[in-house]
Design a protein around this motif. Structure first.
Motif, PDB file in Angstrom:
ATOM      1  N   PHE A  84       0.797  -1.227   0.000  1.00 37.46           N
ATOM      2  CA  PHE A  84       0.000   0.000   0.000  1.00 37.46           C
ATOM      3  C   PHE A  84       0.829   1.277   0.000  1.00 37.46           C
ATOM      4  N   GLU A 186     -11.054   6.823   2.526  1.00 34.63           N
ATOM      5  CA  GLU A 186     -10.732   8.117   3.133  1.00 34.63           C
ATOM      6  C   GLU A 186     -11.987   8.762   3.701  1.00 34.63           C
ATOM      7  N   GLU A 203     -10.141  -5.798   4.467  1.00 34.52           N
ATOM      8  CA  GLU A 203      -9.390  -5.646   3.219  1.00 34.52           C
ATOM      9  C   GLU A 203      -8.816  -6.981   2.732  1.00 34.52           C
ATOM     10  N   THR A 209      -7.595  -6.532  -6.380  1.00 30.41           N
ATOM     11  CA  THR A 209      -8.228  -5.278  -6.802  1.00 30.41           C
ATOM     12  C   THR A 209      -7.937  -5.092  -8.288  1.00 30.41           C
ATOM     13  N   ARG A 215      -5.990  -0.870  -1.975  1.00 38.80           N
ATOM     14  CA  ARG A 215      -6.164   0.290  -1.082  1.00 38.80           C
ATOM     15  C   ARG A 215      -6.442  -0.170   0.341  1.00 38.80           C
ATOM     16  N   THR A 216      -6.050   0.696   1.278  1.00 32.89           N
ATOM     17  CA  THR A 216      -6.245   0.420   2.701  1.00 32.89           C
ATOM     18  C   THR A 216      -6.740   1.680   3.390  1.00 32.89           C
TER      19      THR A 216
END
Length: 382
Positions: A84, A186, A203, A209, A215-216
């Protein structure tokens, strides 16, 4: 002795597929099982070597640390950064091991209720992994589904002020199971800060993906570390075909992770020592993940084409994960599941397993080898 009037568990969702399984198995060549996301591909050789060597260093004879060995937590921290980027860097002391992620999801609400007794609600996506809701129910808490948008992303704007005020936690899931949506992590972190609600980000499908990079939620929390108020959950079950070893981990907010690490010690929750050693080996090898990505993407594309050519069913590829999410033409998911079992010998999951909002869909897990999909195509004449 009578059972009394207490809570009784509902039927386990996948047990309800028994009649469809029998119909699919009756076809020559047997069932093509795409119902449960159980990996069927082989684990990477370094993992097998680590398991064969597991007794060195007392991995079998001694009690493993509940929080995870230093080697496992260090490997997980290194993987987070490499996957990430630097914004997701996390100290190994802010990581805890879990016995697969399902037990973490289901036991979490009970632990959090002890931590924040004034709150009684777990928020989760309305179309999602059923264990988010079941964890709240098993803890005697309110499970409140949050609507998703047309791209299967959680819609934070629909959460009422009253539910936010009562919330212990908000679950987000990226890529999402079953529909493959990618939540705005976010925005979820910001919503949690604004409402004083912990945000837990599942996740486990991140390595698969398809729309952009993995994404994290880490890096989007408040404070200099970007982890305040947020916790990320990861697993080796899907990434490395190790569902049977039960190796996962959680990382993020120092206070929350510290609390969970301590309470889980008292509960005796420990990943077996050999499994932890195997987890270190799996996290140190990325080549098998690249291979697995190619396999899953090829199967997704092949199954999509088979459904279109053989049954006239159209569906889009997911933004992430390895499931096809297919709408039943007449809105009757169980009827479509029955047709698929009887005509094609394929077992799928009706969408109601993942929430009432998914009841018009069926989910197909791309865990069967390509030869099984070829059999499916042959049966459908395409």
């Amino acid at each position: 002795m009578s059972a009394g009037a207490g809570w009784q568990p509902p039927a386990y969702p996948y047990d309800r597929l028994a009649p469809l399984l029998a119909a699919a198995e009756a076809l020559p060549g047997g069932v093509v099982d795409l119902s449960v996301g159980t990996p069927t591909d082989p684990p990477p050789p370094p993992v097998l070597a680590a398991l064969a060597d597991a007794d060195r260093g007392s991995a079998l004879r001694g009690y493993p640390p509940s929080v995870g060995t230093a080697a496992l937590r260090g490997a997980a921290a290194a993987w987070m950064t490499s996957t990430f980027g630097p914004a997701a860097a996390v100290d190994p002391d802010r990581i805890g091991a879990c016995v697969g992620t399902k037990e973490f999801v289901v036991t979490l609400p009970g632990w959090l209720k002890l931590h924040r007794p004034g709150r009684d609600t777990v928020l989760y996506p309305a179309v999602s992994y059923p264990s988010y809701a079941m964890g709240a129910e098993l803890a005697g808490l309110r499970a409140v589904p949050v609507p998703v948008d047309e791209q299967w992303r959680i819609d934070l704007s629909t959460i009422s002020d009253s539910d936010a005020a009562r919330a212990l936690a908000l679950w987000v899931n990226t890529p999402g199971n079953p529909a493959g949506g990618l939540d705005d992590l976010e925005a979820a972190a910001a919503w949690g800060r604004d409402h004083d609600v912990l945000v837990f980000s599942d996740e486990c499908y991140a390595p698969f993906t398809w729309d952009g990079p993995p994404r994290t939620i880490l890096g989007h929390g408040s404070g200099p570390s970007g982890t305040d108020g947020v916790v990320a959950l990861h697993s080796l079950s899907k990434r490395s075909n190790l569902a049977g070893l039960r190796v996962g981990w959680y990382s993020g907010d120092a206070g929350v992770v510290g609390f969970l690490r301590e309470v889980r010690k008292h509960a005796g929750l420990m990943v077996p020592g050999p499994a932890q050693a195997a987890g270190v080996a799996a996290l140190g090898d990325s080549s098998h993940v690249a291979t697995q990505r190619r396999l899953y993407l090829a199967r997704l594309e092949r199954a999509r084409d088979i459904l279109a050519d053989g049954l006239g069913l159209s569906c889009a590829l997911p933004a992430g994960g390895f499931y096809l999410w297919v709408e039943a033409p007449d809105g009757d998911a169980w009827a479509l599941a029955g047709r698929l079992a009887k005509e094609a010998g394929v077992l799928v999951s009706p969408g109601e397993f993942y929430g009432e909002a998914g009841s018009r869909y069926v989910r197909l897990a791309m865990v069967a080898p390509m030869a099984k999909l070829d059999l499916l195509a042959e049966r459908l004449g395409c």
